[in-house]
Design a protein around this motif. Sequence first.
Motif, PDB file in Angstrom:
ATOM      1  N   LEU A  72       0.818  -1.281   0.041  1.00 63.10           N
ATOM      2  CA  LEU A  72      -0.127  -0.007  -0.187  1.00 63.10           C
ATOM      3  C   LEU A  72       1.102   1.324  -0.051  1.00 63.10           C
ATOM      4  O   LEU A  72       1.795   1.523   1.000  1.00 63.10           O
ATOM      5  CB  LEU A  72      -0.960   0.047   1.076  1.00 63.10           C
TER       6      LEU A  72
ATOM      7  N   ILE B 160     -11.961   3.872   3.025  1.00 59.52           N
ATOM      8  CA  ILE B 160     -12.052   2.564   3.509  1.00 59.52           C
ATOM      9  C   ILE B 160     -13.580   2.309   3.538  1.00 59.52           C
ATOM     10  O   ILE B 160     -14.326   2.962   3.760  1.00 59.52           O
ATOM     11  CB  ILE B 160     -11.673   2.986   5.153  1.00 59.52           C
TER      12      ILE B 160
ATOM     13  N   ARG C  80      -5.850  -4.749  11.192  1.00 61.37           N
ATOM     14  CA  ARG C  80      -5.699  -6.305  10.759  1.00 61.37           C
ATOM     15  C   ARG C  80      -4.886  -6.799  12.062  1.00 61.37           C
ATOM     16  O   ARG C  80      -3.871  -7.838  11.476  1.00 61.37           O
ATOM     17  CB  ARG C  80      -4.975  -6.448   9.332  1.00 61.37           C
TER      18      ARG C  80
ATOM     19  N   GLU D   2     -12.037  -2.918   2.939  1.00 59.05           N
ATOM     20  CA  GLU D   2     -11.016  -2.545   1.645  1.00 59.05           C
ATOM     21  C   GLU D   2     -10.220  -1.140   2.046  1.00 59.05           C
ATOM     22  O   GLU D   2     -11.088  -0.153   2.739  1.00 59.05           O
ATOM     23  CB  GLU D   2     -11.830  -2.675   0.255  1.00 59.05           C
ATOM     24  N   VAL D   3      -9.153  -0.957   1.639  1.00 64.59           N
ATOM     25  CA  VAL D   3      -8.411   0.314   1.611  1.00 64.59           C
ATOM     26  C   VAL D   3      -8.317   0.812   0.126  1.00 64.59           C
ATOM     27  O   VAL D   3      -7.559   0.171  -0.375  1.00 64.59           O
ATOM     28  CB  VAL D   3      -7.241   0.382   2.557  1.00 64.59           C
TER      29      VAL D   3
ATOM     30  N   ILE E 285      -7.663  -5.624   2.483  1.00 65.18           N
ATOM     31  CA  ILE E 285      -6.513  -5.641   3.327  1.00 65.18           C
ATOM     32  C   ILE E 285      -5.780  -6.778   3.565  1.00 65.18           C
ATOM     33  O   ILE E 285      -4.762  -6.869   3.604  1.00 65.18           O
ATOM     34  CB  ILE E 285      -6.651  -5.059   4.791  1.00 65.18           C
TER      35      ILE E 285
ATOM     36  N   LEU F 265      -3.108  -7.139   0.955  1.00 63.08           N
ATOM     37  CA  LEU F 265      -1.966  -6.205   1.284  1.00 63.08           C
ATOM     38  C   LEU F 265      -1.048  -6.531   2.409  1.00 63.08           C
ATOM     39  O   LEU F 265      -1.210  -7.375   3.192  1.00 63.08           O
ATOM     40  CB  LEU F 265      -2.385  -4.743   1.639  1.00 63.08           C
TER      41      LEU F 265
ATOM     42  N   ARG G 207       0.784  -6.491   5.628  1.00 62.22           N
ATOM     43  CA  ARG G 207       0.412  -6.033   6.979  1.00 62.22           C
ATOM     44  C   ARG G 207       1.370  -4.866   7.190  1.00 62.22           C
ATOM     45  O   ARG G 207       1.069  -3.788   7.733  1.00 62.22           O
ATOM     46  CB  ARG G 207       0.706  -6.992   8.015  1.00 62.22           C
TER      47      ARG G 207
ATOM     48  N   LEU H  60       0.229  -1.603   5.394  1.00 68.14           N
ATOM     49  CA  LEU H  60      -1.193  -1.320   5.934  1.00 68.14           C
ATOM     50  C   LEU H  60      -0.853  -0.718   7.177  1.00 68.14           C
ATOM     51  O   LEU H  60      -1.542   0.643   7.238  1.00 68.14           O
ATOM     52  CB  LEU H  60      -1.859  -2.361   6.010  1.00 68.14           C
TER      53      LEU H  60
END
Length: 582
Positions: free
Chosen positions: A336, A343, A391, A401-402, A407, A410, A412, A415
């Motif tokens: 990300l 979000i 998360r 979702e971002v 997520i 993605l 960690r 994020l």
Amino acid sequence: MAINKHSSTIKRVMGCIGRYKWGVSASLFCALLTVLLTLYIPVLIGQAIDCIVGIGDVNFQAMWVILKQMGIVILLTSVSQWLMSHINNWITYRVVKDIRTQAFNKLEVLPLKYIDSHSHGDIISRIIADIDQFSDGLLMGFTQLFTGVLTIIGTLIFMFYINPTIAVVVVVVTPVSLFVASFIAKKTYYLFQMQSKTRGELTSLVEEMMGNQKVVQAFGHEKEAQHKFENINEELRIWALKATFFSSITNPSTRFVNSLVYACVGISGAFAAINGLLTIGQLTSFLNYANQYTKPFNEISGVITELQNALASAARVFELIDEESQIPDNPNAAVLMDATGEIHLNSVDFSYNPEVTLIQDMNLLVKPGQRVAIVGPTGCGKSTVINLLMRFYDVDAGSIEVDGMDIRHLTRESLRASYGMVLQETWLKSGTIRENIAYGKSDASEEEMILAAKEAHAHSFIERMPNGYDTVITEDGGNLSQGQKQLLCIARVMLCLPPMLILDEATSSIDTRTEVKIQKAFAKMMEGRTSFIVAHRLSTIREADVILVMKDGHIIEQGTHETLLSQDGFYAQLYNSQFAVS
């Protein structure tokens, strides 16, 4: 079951040792050399005694040659033993380092639910105390087990070479010693396992009491805490006493059998010497071998006892290492970058306990730059939403979702790097104030750090500290007030300024005057950033773009402060209750 677990632990330990095959081979070579040289000395002693034919009839020339040989053999034996000990230490501490590293690495990838549901003191005990116990047992095993086994084999070979009949007598009596040692070893493993488990409970209690001593004293809970400590301590004493008792009877039992072997050799050897089947020197050598043959049984029995303790401790460490890790990042997980902060929570379900429902069918769309406040009674799921956004826990159903990306797809790290988080429970590490502020941005310049501290209104009190930004604070900032600790945590986020913010009761421990300044700093910090604000004091979230009112895991109301008040619903009740006169 216990036997299978024991065998599995031994295999794991051997696998850890197997990484250092050349070291083990070198140690075995040194052990073999030490044993051979040690066993050669009785031969030389016997030859020296045979040089004494009678009174005034001594072959000094031959004896002098033998004595020089003995000196060389003893010197080589000493060097070989030193090398073996050095190699054994090298192997042991590297194996222990590997296991401790594995345990700590596992700690870093354990799901948060494991940390939340297990005693922190017990986890610490496994990584520190249990591994130390394992280290002691492994070192003793390396040092004495190799040489002990080789000595037994070597002495048997020499004894059969000198006189097979007497050697058979020794072999016949030997199983008694092995039976005794085996019986006691099985008993001690379980006892040492329970000792390690209880030691972990005691460590957990002490760690808990140390971290909350002010609360214990404030509520007059000292006697109850002491009573609980005494109960666990007494339980540890009982297990330790039983384990020590069984381990302590091993040596006397095997010594008795060994003395029996020595007596049998002495009697049968004496008759053989009388009948001319042995010389006096050979009988002396045989008695020396009998003594050297039985001695390792005492050492090995002690080693087995220590190994039982070590294996019991190792089993606890391996249990931690074998715990299921958090779901790893997908190999194709995206990083990300430059998040806008949009979000979307889509039909999210989540429960800590499958039998107790918490969040069900939660839907929420947060636009970039919006300030979202989450309010509601204790236990409604406010902090749980934060855990899901970061998360720390994965949703049971639905998705988060971002910027349009789930997520779970993605990494960690990317994020969490996109969030700045200030929690109600502050966390500071032992070190300087400078290191704590720069925790999330180690390459920050001095000017950036000071600016962040000023914006968090922490600069003035830091300057009053003995060494300013270089002042060392204790673990968790124990020598600072709760408000000062929270200011430092806020400064830490101010320094990073990621695109999304989470403020969970972030000003709960700050006086009203400072809070006004912090709210202004927050307002500046939140400009253009998606922000989630969790608060019980509803007066702090009036300016939020959207207020989510949660109850029993559901969003029951949603809107601005004025809109929700005009609806005269649950939010209005919560808000007005703050000003109600009791």
